[in-house]
Design an enzyme around this catalytic site. Sequence first.
Site, mmCIF file in Angstrom:
data_model
loop_
_atom_site.group_PDB
_atom_site.id
_atom_site.type_symbol
_atom_site.label_atom_id
_atom_site.label_comp_id
_atom_site.label_asym_id
_atom_site.label_seq_id
_atom_site.Cartn_x
_atom_site.Cartn_y
_atom_site.Cartn_z
ATOM 1 N N ASN A 5 0.881 -1.170 0.000
ATOM 2 C CA ASN A 5 0.000 0.000 0.000
ATOM 3 C C ASN A 5 0.914 1.214 0.000
ATOM 4 O OD1 ASN A 5 -1.778 2.064 0.443
ATOM 5 N ND2 ASN A 5 -2.383 1.418 2.500
ATOM 6 N N TRP A 6 1.001 1.855 -1.147
ATOM 7 C CA TRP A 6 1.936 2.990 -1.266
ATOM 8 C C TRP A 6 1.420 4.241 -0.574
ATOM 9 C CZ3 TRP A 6 4.005 2.930 -7.057
ATOM 10 C CH2 TRP A 6 4.797 1.775 -7.231
ATOM 11 N N LYS A 7 0.121 4.260 -0.237
ATOM 12 C CA LYS A 7 -0.484 5.447 0.388
ATOM 13 C C LYS A 7 -0.224 6.674 -0.495
ATOM 14 C CE LYS A 7 -0.135 3.155 4.823
ATOM 15 N NZ LYS A 7 0.004 3.236 6.270
ATOM 16 N N HIS A 92 -9.484 1.461 4.988
ATOM 17 C CA HIS A 92 -8.210 1.679 5.679
ATOM 18 C C HIS A 92 -8.432 2.639 6.849
ATOM 19 C CE1 HIS A 92 -4.100 2.657 6.583
ATOM 20 N NE2 HIS A 92 -3.748 1.587 5.884
ATOM 21 N N GLU A 94 -6.750 4.986 7.953
ATOM 22 C CA GLU A 94 -6.465 6.398 7.647
ATOM 23 C C GLU A 94 -7.676 7.055 6.993
ATOM 24 O OE1 GLU A 94 -2.825 5.569 5.537
ATOM 25 O OE2 GLU A 94 -1.918 4.935 7.426
ATOM 26 N N GLU A 164 -5.428 -4.694 10.507
ATOM 27 C CA GLU A 164 -4.393 -3.692 10.726
ATOM 28 C C GLU A 164 -4.660 -2.970 12.046
ATOM 29 O OE1 GLU A 164 -2.427 -2.579 6.736
ATOM 30 O OE2 GLU A 164 -4.067 -1.182 7.077
ATOM 31 N N GLY A 170 2.658 2.290 10.900
ATOM 32 C CA GLY A 170 3.645 3.362 10.779
ATOM 33 C C GLY A 170 4.343 3.712 12.078
ATOM 34 N N SER A 210 3.409 -2.095 10.461
ATOM 35 C CA SER A 210 4.857 -2.223 10.696
ATOM 36 C C SER A 210 5.384 -3.621 10.371
ATOM 37 C CB SER A 210 5.222 -1.826 12.128
ATOM 38 O OG SER A 210 4.907 -0.466 12.358
ATOM 39 N N GLY A 231 2.879 -1.216 4.268
ATOM 40 C CA GLY A 231 2.961 0.208 3.970
ATOM 41 C C GLY A 231 4.384 0.611 3.659
HETATM 42 P P1 13P Z 1 3.083 0.366 7.684
HETATM 43 O O1 13P Z 1 3.554 -0.939 7.105
HETATM 44 O O2 13P Z 1 3.834 1.555 7.178
HETATM 45 O O3 13P Z 1 2.976 0.307 9.184
HETATM 46 O O4 13P Z 1 1.582 0.576 7.145
HETATM 47 C C1 13P Z 1 0.689 -0.468 7.227
HETATM 48 C C2 13P Z 1 -0.531 -0.099 6.465
HETATM 49 O O5 13P Z 1 -1.268 0.789 6.855
HETATM 50 C C3 13P Z 1 -0.805 -0.811 5.216
HETATM 51 O O6 13P Z 1 -2.073 -0.532 4.736
#
Ligand code: 13P
Length: 247
Positions: A5-7, A92, A94, A164, A170, A210, A231
């Site tokens: 997931n590149w966000k 998600h 976020e 998640e 993160g 993470s 992520g």
């Molecule tokens: P991280 O791997 O950066 O913690 O993010 C996880 C995530 O939100 C994937 O959708």
Amino acid sequence: MVAGNWKMNTTLQEGIQLGTQIKNALQDKQPACEVVIATPFIHLSKMAELMQDSIVKISAENCADKTSGAYTGEVSAAMVRSTGAQYTILGHSERRAYYHEDYDILRQKVLLALENGLKVIFCIGEVKEEREAGRQNEVVKAQLEGSVFNLTAEQFANITLAYEPVWAIGTGLTATPAQAQEMHAYLRSLVAEQYGQNMAEDTTILYGGSCNAKNAAELFANPDVDGGLIGGASLKADDFMTIIMAR
Ligand code: 13P
């Protein structure tokens, strides 16, 4: 499945470069999992084209809760599908936290995604305070009941779940393999209650938060952890490859 997931990262040019690195690295490999990359909308068409002769499938990170029309700035499920993308992430944390996506909005989005031929990676997970209060099970159950357990079995077969825990995203704080396994087994039991044992066994349940090149193998070794939603570590081709090959 291992999904990146590149966000909101990478310009189009940077994204094509990263995608090319991953594609090339996979060329002589035979991963034991499906590989998906979720990118910003503007990358989708180019990325789908780039990955046409690759095992990598392309995903959006979101889509609209409306079909079409006067919704300035939104991108519909049909538009996403028309790029060649085969998946979209929905739910998600976020998006739930920063863009106020509630159960009803997400239920609409899931239905529209499926109606338009997209598969859905549906994210669920509790925040730190909920985990500390021991409420994680009721939180994820409500998230599933609120947005996906309304689906028919035929529709639900196109859902991949991603657990998640928000406190692990993160933050460098990963759920322990035991915490992940416990939650994934619980999620699978909920799917079994709703759709039966066969569906529960067929449902892919990813861990995200993470997950990185160092801890992926340990997390994926659990019987109910079917892969990861990655992520930060998916933005480095080497790390992402290590995680893919750990599955
Ligand atoms: P991280 O791997 O950066 O913690 O993010 C996880 C995530 O939100 C994937 O959708």
